[in-house]
Write an enzyme that holds these catalytic residues in place. Structure first.
Site, short mmCIF file in Angstrom:
data_model
loop_
_atom_site.label_atom_id
_atom_site.label_comp_id
_atom_site.label_asym_id
_atom_site.label_seq_id
_atom_site.Cartn_x
_atom_site.Cartn_y
_atom_site.Cartn_z
N ASP A 76 0.88 -1.16 0.00
CA ASP A 76 0.00 0.00 0.00
C ASP A 76 0.92 1.20 0.00
O ASP A 76 1.77 1.35 0.87
CB ASP A 76 -0.93 0.03 1.21
CG ASP A 76 -2.06 1.03 0.99
OD1 ASP A 76 -2.80 0.87 0.00
OD2 ASP A 76 -2.20 1.97 1.78
N HIS A 185 10.84 4.53 -2.84
CA HIS A 185 10.20 4.05 -1.62
C HIS A 185 9.95 2.55 -1.69
O HIS A 185 10.15 1.82 -0.72
CB HIS A 185 8.88 4.79 -1.40
CG HIS A 185 7.98 4.80 -2.60
ND1 HIS A 185 8.37 5.29 -3.84
CD2 HIS A 185 6.70 4.35 -2.78
CE1 HIS A 185 7.37 5.15 -4.70
NE2 HIS A 185 6.36 4.58 -4.08
N ARG A 186 9.51 2.08 -2.86
CA ARG A 186 9.22 0.65 -3.01
C ARG A 186 10.51 -0.16 -3.02
O ARG A 186 10.58 -1.25 -2.45
CB ARG A 186 8.40 0.42 -4.28
CG ARG A 186 7.75 -0.95 -4.34
CD ARG A 186 6.69 -1.03 -5.42
NE ARG A 186 5.49 -0.30 -5.03
CZ ARG A 186 5.03 0.78 -5.66
NH1 ARG A 186 5.68 1.26 -6.70
NH2 ARG A 186 3.94 1.37 -5.26
#
Length: 208
Positions: A76, A185-186
């Site tokens: 998410d 970020h991922r």
């Protein structure tokens, strides 16, 4: 003892997003993890009712693991803009309207920011690995930078064309997949995931 995935494991990616599937498959391939999507298995998408990234990731991962009988990984993620009190945040996809049109979402961010001089923003990615019996493991990664307008670049997905990470002059959408994964970020969440959830003892034994 903390349960971990062995190299060669097959997991379900609890997402129907083709861009995310491509990104995760690339990032996990080197670790010997095979990724299949929830769409391939025709799994339903559960409603995301939590107010946090980790909470929503857990909802999706648990639903996919229980429906498929396989370990499931859910992400998410969201775009948080300082001038908008870190919105859209967990509602990032919904800002694109019923069709999740990210051009609409980016235009809304630009419109609501107005002339605010604070261009700071960051992406957050929470990953949750769940097993069919309900056990979960969650990690999170962030990437900070600034908002730019108009959007630039044709790669990536989501808000990538309007975000320049710290230390860069290009947007995520102007970077190659490998360049983005190195700082995103991922990518950071995946590194934490691999360090926390992957059993590397088999790999170490094989190298001897």
């Amino acid at each position: 003892m903390m349960r971990k995935l062995s190299p060669g494991s097959k997991i379900v990616l609890a997402s129907h997003n083709a861009g995310k599937l491509r990104e995760f498959s690339t990032l996990l391939a080197e670790s010997g993890i095979t990724v299949i999507s929830a769409a391939e298995l025709d799994l339903p998408e559960p409603e995301e009712t939590e107010e946090t990234f980790t909470g929503n990731a857990a909802i999706k991962a648990l639903a996919a693991a229980r429906a498929s009988g396989l370990p499931a990984l859910a992400d998410d993620s969201g775009f948080c803009v300082s001038a908008l009190d870190n919105r859209p945040g967990v509602y990032s996809a919904r800002w694109g309207g019923p069709t999740k049109d990210m051009q609409v979402a980016m235009e809304r961010v630009h419109r609501e920011m107005g002339d605010n001089p604070d261009q700071r923003a960051f992406f957050v990615a929470a990953l949750c690995l769940a097993w069919p019996d309900g056990e979960t493991r969650t990690v999170q990664g962030e990437c900070h930078g600034t908002v730019v307008w108009p959007p630039r670049g044709d790669h990536g997905h989501g808000y990538d064309p309007m975000f320049v990470p710290e230390g860069e002059s290009r947007t995520f959408a102007e970077m190659s997949e490998a360049e983005k994964n190195a700082v995103s970020h991922r990518g950071r969440a995946l590194t934490a995931f691999l360090n926390t959830c992957l059993d590397t003892s088999t790999q170490k034994t094989e190298r001897k």
